[in-house]
Design a protein around this motif. Sequence first.
Motif, PDB file in Angstrom:
ATOM      1  N   TYR A 126       0.861  -1.197   0.000  1.00 20.66           N
ATOM      2  CA  TYR A 126       0.000   0.000   0.000  1.00 20.66           C
ATOM      3  C   TYR A 126       0.899   1.249   0.000  1.00 20.66           C
ATOM      4  O   TYR A 126       1.044   1.918   1.031  1.00 20.66           O
ATOM      5  CB  TYR A 126      -0.920  -0.005   1.219  1.00 20.66           C
ATOM      6  N   PRO A 127       1.504   1.569  -1.136  1.00 24.23           N
ATOM      7  CA  PRO A 127       2.489   2.663  -1.168  1.00 24.23           C
ATOM      8  C   PRO A 127       1.923   4.047  -0.913  1.00 24.23           C
ATOM      9  O   PRO A 127       2.672   4.998  -0.721  1.00 24.23           O
ATOM     10  CB  PRO A 127       3.074   2.564  -2.584  1.00 24.23           C
ATOM     11  N   ASP A 128       0.593   4.159  -0.857  1.00 23.01           N
ATOM     12  CA  ASP A 128      -0.018   5.464  -0.587  1.00 23.01           C
ATOM     13  C   ASP A 128      -0.405   5.622   0.882  1.00 23.01           C
ATOM     14  O   ASP A 128      -1.083   6.594   1.240  1.00 23.01           O
ATOM     15  CB  ASP A 128      -1.252   5.671  -1.456  1.00 23.01           C
ATOM     16  N   ASP A 129       0.028   4.702   1.752  1.00 21.94           N
ATOM     17  CA  ASP A 129      -0.337   4.760   3.177  1.00 21.94           C
ATOM     18  C   ASP A 129       0.545   5.780   3.892  1.00 21.94           C
ATOM     19  O   ASP A 129       1.679   5.490   4.270  1.00 21.94           O
ATOM     20  CB  ASP A 129      -0.195   3.378   3.827  1.00 21.94           C
ATOM     21  N   ALA A 130       0.011   6.968   4.087  1.00 18.43           N
ATOM     22  CA  ALA A 130       0.789   8.052   4.695  1.00 18.43           C
ATOM     23  C   ALA A 130       1.184   7.731   6.129  1.00 18.43           C
ATOM     24  O   ALA A 130       2.290   8.064   6.580  1.00 18.43           O
ATOM     25  CB  ALA A 130      -0.006   9.354   4.650  1.00 18.43           C
ATOM     26  N   ALA A 131       0.289   7.086   6.879  1.00 13.49           N
ATOM     27  CA  ALA A 131       0.592   6.764   8.272  1.00 13.49           C
ATOM     28  C   ALA A 131       1.750   5.789   8.362  1.00 13.49           C
ATOM     29  O   ALA A 131       2.648   5.941   9.207  1.00 13.49           O
ATOM     30  CB  ALA A 131      -0.641   6.192   8.958  1.00 13.49           C
ATOM     31  N   ALA A 132       1.767   4.773   7.516  1.00  9.05           N
ATOM     32  CA  ALA A 132       2.847   3.788   7.541  1.00  9.05           C
ATOM     33  C   ALA A 132       4.174   4.421   7.141  1.00  9.05           C
ATOM     34  O   ALA A 132       5.218   4.169   7.765  1.00  9.05           O
ATOM     35  CB  ALA A 132       2.513   2.619   6.622  1.00  9.05           C
ATOM     36  N   TRP A 133       4.166   5.254   6.112  1.00 11.30           N
ATOM     37  CA  TRP A 133       5.405   5.922   5.700  1.00 11.30           C
ATOM     38  C   TRP A 133       5.899   6.890   6.776  1.00 11.30           C
ATOM     39  O   TRP A 133       7.107   7.026   6.999  1.00 11.30           O
ATOM     40  CB  TRP A 133       5.198   6.673   4.382  1.00 11.30           C
ATOM     41  N   THR A 134       4.980   7.569   7.441  1.00 14.61           N
ATOM     42  CA  THR A 134       5.384   8.473   8.523  1.00 14.61           C
ATOM     43  C   THR A 134       6.113   7.694   9.614  1.00 14.61           C
ATOM     44  O   THR A 134       7.144   8.151  10.137  1.00 14.61           O
ATOM     45  CB  THR A 134       4.157   9.194   9.107  1.00 14.61           C
ATOM     46  N   GLN A 135       5.599   6.512   9.926  1.00 18.36           N
ATOM     47  CA  GLN A 135       6.276   5.692  10.924  1.00 18.36           C
ATOM     48  C   GLN A 135       7.641   5.219  10.430  1.00 18.36           C
ATOM     49  O   GLN A 135       8.599   5.111  11.208  1.00 18.36           O
ATOM     50  CB  GLN A 135       5.403   4.483  11.295  1.00 18.36           C
ATOM     51  N   ARG A 136       7.766   4.964   9.155  1.00 19.16           N
ATOM     52  CA  ARG A 136       9.055   4.519   8.621  1.00 19.16           C
ATOM     53  C   ARG A 136      10.091   5.649   8.620  1.00 19.16           C
ATOM     54  O   ARG A 136      11.304   5.378   8.684  1.00 19.16           O
ATOM     55  CB  ARG A 136       8.888   3.938   7.213  1.00 19.16           C
ATOM     56  N   ILE A 137       9.654   6.893   8.570  1.00 19.21           N
ATOM     57  CA  ILE A 137      10.583   8.019   8.725  1.00 19.21           C
ATOM     58  C   ILE A 137      11.114   8.045  10.157  1.00 19.21           C
ATOM     59  O   ILE A 137      12.315   8.234  10.398  1.00 19.21           O
ATOM     60  CB  ILE A 137       9.895   9.344   8.350  1.00 19.21           C
ATOM     61  N   THR A 138      10.219   7.841  11.110  1.00 20.89           N
ATOM     62  CA  THR A 138      10.648   7.753  12.511  1.00 20.89           C
ATOM     63  C   THR A 138      11.590   6.573  12.717  1.00 20.89           C
ATOM     64  O   THR A 138      12.591   6.668  13.442  1.00 20.89           O
ATOM     65  CB  THR A 138       9.419   7.614  13.429  1.00 20.89           C
ATOM     66  N   LEU A 139      11.306   5.456  12.068  1.00 21.44           N
ATOM     67  CA  LEU A 139      12.171   4.282  12.167  1.00 21.44           C
ATOM     68  C   LEU A 139      13.569   4.574  11.640  1.00 21.44           C
ATOM     69  O   LEU A 139      14.568   4.138  12.220  1.00 21.44           O
ATOM     70  CB  LEU A 139      11.570   3.117  11.379  1.00 21.44           C
ATOM     71  N   ALA A 140      13.649   5.287  10.535  1.00 24.76           N
ATOM     72  CA  ALA A 140      14.957   5.618   9.970  1.00 24.76           C
ATOM     73  C   ALA A 140      15.799   6.383  10.978  1.00 24.76           C
ATOM     74  O   ALA A 140      17.018   6.174  11.082  1.00 24.76           O
ATOM     75  CB  ALA A 140      14.785   6.429   8.687  1.00 24.76           C
TER      76      ALA A 140
END
Length: 315
Positions: A126-140
């Motif tokens: 789901y490449p358009d999932d903003a919530a998941a990508w936001t969490q992956r920025i925090t993970l980085a």
Amino acid sequence: MPAPLPAPTFDAAAAYPEVNDLRKALDAADWPAVQAVFADRDADGRTLLVGAAGDQVGTEPFLRRVYDAHPTDQLAGTLLGNQLIRAGWRIRSAYRAQHVSRAQFEQFHEHLRRAERVLIDVTARYPDDAAAWTQRITLARGLQLGQNEARRRYDRLAREHPHHAPAQAALLQQLCPKWSGDWDRAFAFARECAQAAPAGAPNAVLVAEAHLERWLDFDTQRERTAYLRSTPVVDEVMQAGQRSVLHPDFVDRSGWVWVRSTFALMFSLTEQWPAAASQFTALGNLGTEYPWAYVDDAEGYTKYRAKAYAKGGQS
């Protein structure tokens, strides 16, 4: 005598009733009820609810069961990944690295690696999932993957959601020196976000946050005071406010309490009291842990609200 002002609350459910619905659903381990809370939410609302779910301690076993039963479920993966991140950060604590033990770091990174595996799959499906990508920025940031990887993740999100303020705030933290960034990149990104978003959007809060982080980074009170009194800083904070919370098109949508809280604090710190008072009036007694944790939490909120109303008028 005027009536005493209400004590501030940083409980998200006080501002967003759907948070309370989500808490009840999670407590009851009722997955259909959890799904119902998220139904038809936009990207900002979904990200806010994912964050609120992560604050609910003890839900990991339930979310793990749902995810194991439905490993391709977008919401289950996002919620589990975020819960692992929050649990890991609670183990690490908010202290600077020199005050965190090796055992804490090991557990912290193990939680983040588990979250990364889950969220990689979510964002691949789901490449358009903003919530998941936001969490992956925090993970980085937590996994120390570097500036380029954090920016890559943000840019991937921005293809679908070019003005997603929570993701921008997450990347801004990475760009600060405390996370191996530098002030030039931090301010350049904040200003870019503010200018690219429509007038009345919340994104100019990034400029206020950048100045808040810069203020905190000075070593002495004298340096901090001088920074906040400098004309360029005072003017830029006001201009950011005029582009967002002071603009007639600004609307209190998902995340509005964080945005107004940040401006209430920065207008107070720069002694722009009428503007600060307007934000405290809009907030009522609502607030968010960030940024008030930087100034003694509820005590700081109460102190600056009193000053704003005394010096700027209660509007």
